[in-house]
Design an enzyme around this catalytic site. Structure first.
Site, PDB file in Angstrom:
ATOM      1  N   LYS A   1       0.215 -32.381 -33.370  1.00  0.00           N
ATOM      2  CA  LYS A   1       0.477 -31.251 -32.470  1.00  0.00           C
ATOM      3  C   LYS A   1       0.969 -31.760 -31.121  1.00  0.00           C
ATOM      4  O   LYS A   1       1.894 -31.198 -30.531  1.00  0.00           O
ATOM      5  CB  LYS A   1      -0.794 -30.401 -32.293  1.00  0.00           C
ATOM      6  CG  LYS A   1      -1.151 -29.594 -33.534  1.00  0.00           C
ATOM      7  CD  LYS A   1      -2.518 -28.917 -33.435  1.00  0.00           C
ATOM      8  CE  LYS A   1      -2.884 -28.248 -34.758  1.00  0.00           C
ATOM      9  NZ  LYS A   1      -4.217 -27.640 -34.775  1.00  0.00           N
TER      10      LYS A   1
ATOM     11  N   GLN B   1      -9.692 -27.777 -31.607  1.00  0.00           N
ATOM     12  CA  GLN B   1      -9.470 -28.142 -33.009  1.00  0.00           C
ATOM     13  C   GLN B   1     -10.730 -27.895 -33.824  1.00  0.00           C
ATOM     14  O   GLN B   1     -11.835 -28.279 -33.433  1.00  0.00           O
ATOM     15  CB  GLN B   1      -9.042 -29.619 -33.105  1.00  0.00           C
ATOM     16  CG  GLN B   1      -8.685 -30.087 -34.511  1.00  0.00           C
ATOM     17  CD  GLN B   1      -7.463 -29.391 -35.108  1.00  0.00           C
ATOM     18  OE1 GLN B   1      -6.546 -28.996 -34.414  1.00  0.00           O
ATOM     19  NE2 GLN B   1      -7.459 -29.231 -36.413  1.00  0.00           N
TER      20      GLN B   1
ATOM     21  N   ASP C   1      -4.141 -20.026 -30.504  1.00  0.00           N
ATOM     22  CA  ASP C   1      -4.486 -19.943 -31.929  1.00  0.00           C
ATOM     23  C   ASP C   1      -4.613 -18.483 -32.372  1.00  0.00           C
ATOM     24  O   ASP C   1      -4.696 -18.203 -33.570  1.00  0.00           O
ATOM     25  CB  ASP C   1      -5.835 -20.640 -32.196  1.00  0.00           C
ATOM     26  CG  ASP C   1      -5.661 -22.075 -32.672  1.00  0.00           C
ATOM     27  OD1 ASP C   1      -4.745 -22.336 -33.453  1.00  0.00           O
ATOM     28  OD2 ASP C   1      -6.479 -22.923 -32.258  1.00  0.00           O
TER      29      ASP C   1
HETATM   30  N1  GUN Z   1      -8.226 -26.471 -38.084  1.00  0.00           N
HETATM   31  C1  GUN Z   1      -7.567 -26.128 -39.220  1.00  0.00           C
HETATM   32  N2  GUN Z   1      -6.612 -25.226 -38.944  1.00  0.00           N
HETATM   33  C2  GUN Z   1      -6.660 -24.990 -37.621  1.00  0.00           C
HETATM   34  C3  GUN Z   1      -5.905 -24.153 -36.751  1.00  0.00           C
HETATM   35  O1  GUN Z   1      -4.991 -23.409 -37.132  1.00  0.00           O
HETATM   36  N3  GUN Z   1      -6.260 -24.204 -35.442  1.00  0.00           N
HETATM   37  C4  GUN Z   1      -7.273 -24.992 -34.981  1.00  0.00           C
HETATM   38  N4  GUN Z   1      -7.548 -24.962 -33.687  1.00  0.00           N
HETATM   39  N5  GUN Z   1      -7.983 -25.775 -35.765  1.00  0.00           N
HETATM   40  C5  GUN Z   1      -7.670 -25.767 -37.079  1.00  0.00           C
END
Ligand code: GUN
Length: 287
Positions: A54, A98, A121
């Protein structure tokens, strides 16, 4: 005939380039650089890889990223303090915590603490409510990415039967909502199936679009798929260190019209949508 393989990596790369151009123009116009703060708690190796990807994607898209790495022993209160700091920081536009978090931390309390205007998110109840009412501030990253894959693969959604396997807050639930909305890449008739669904295969076999987000490796077998369907695999299961989807790819690609691979399907799109939301957050903060 064998299905066309939906190249999520290439489709996401195209979108990221577009976002990079828009982010650059935004900074030139306003003097503000979009900025994502990512918070990683603990040392789950898969999460570390996701966060690194990311960050790299941010850099390439002219978006600043800051990683806050906290140890697995971090208390909930320490994490909430950091989120409060990021909420208050005028130069931070997006905040990403995360998941998964260590088990001693209550996930809902943490996600609710991210101010809704920086919740890239789209997990905050306010943002979920806006999505449900079809007036989104931010798009749910993975489901919105799936919609783009459907568009790019030439899959019609309007009037079609979409079956979503899985009812998670991150994927299944928002996916079903997006597809049933009035609007482009939507207007589908949606069925949500889950671990308690009876006669599952009977239902999935009626799907024109089958979206697997159930978190079980190769759960969807060929007999569960209607010939000619579009099959989207959201699964990211680790089996012997290898990434395996929820779909038994090889036999299903022989009968489907279009199918996503794992890796290289949905995953890259989730990141592209996160970048889009971060740019949107910066634009909203600067408007
Ligand atoms: N862990 C797995 N998928 C995601 C996501 O879309 N966002 C976040 N913040 N953590 C994740």
């Amino acid at each position: 005939m064998s299905a066309s393989i939906i190249d999520g990596k290439a489709i996401a790369a195209k979108r990221r380039e577009q976002i990079a151009t828009e982010a650059k123009a935004f900074t030139e116009k306003t003097g503000v650089k979009p900025h994502l703060a990512a918070i990683l708690v603990g040392d789950d190796p898969a999460s570390a890889v996701y966060v690194r990807n990311k960050q790299r994607a941010c850099e390439q898209a002219n978006i600043q990223s800051t990683l806050h790495r906290l140890t697995a022993e971090t208390t909930q209160s320490q994490l909430l303090d950091l989120i409060a700091e990021c909420n208050a920081a005028a130069d931070v536009h997006g905040i990403l915590v995360q998941l998964p978090l260590p088990s001693h931390i209550e996930e809902k309390a943490v996600l609710d603490a991210v101010i809704a205007t920086k919740d890239v998110d789209a997990f905050h109840p306010e943002n979920v409510g806006l999505i449900v009412q079809n007036r989104p501030r931010f798009l749910p990253c993975t489901p919105a990415g799936v919609q783009i894959l459907l568009e790019e693969s030439g899959t019609e959604t309007a009037g079609k039967h979409a079956v979503v396997l899985g009812r998670s807050e991150i994927v299944g639930k928002p996916m079903a909502i997006l597809l049933m909305q009035r609007g482009p890449l939507a207007n589908a008739t949606v069925t949500v199936c889950h671990s308690r669904t009876e006669n599952l295969a009977e239902i999935t076999r009626t799907a024109d679009i089958l979206i697997a987000a159930i978190g079980k490796p190769k759960f969807v077998t060929q007999d569960m798929v209607k010939p000619g369907a579009t099959v989207i695999d959201v699964g990211t299961n680790r089996v012997d260190g290898k990434l395996v989807g929820d779909v038994d790819f090889e036999p299903i690609k022989e009968i489907a019209t279009a199918i996503t691979p794992v890796p290289g399907g949905v995953g890259p799109m989730t990141i592209a949508m996160l970048l889009r939301n971060t740019l949107t957050a910066a634009q909203l903060a600067t408007a």
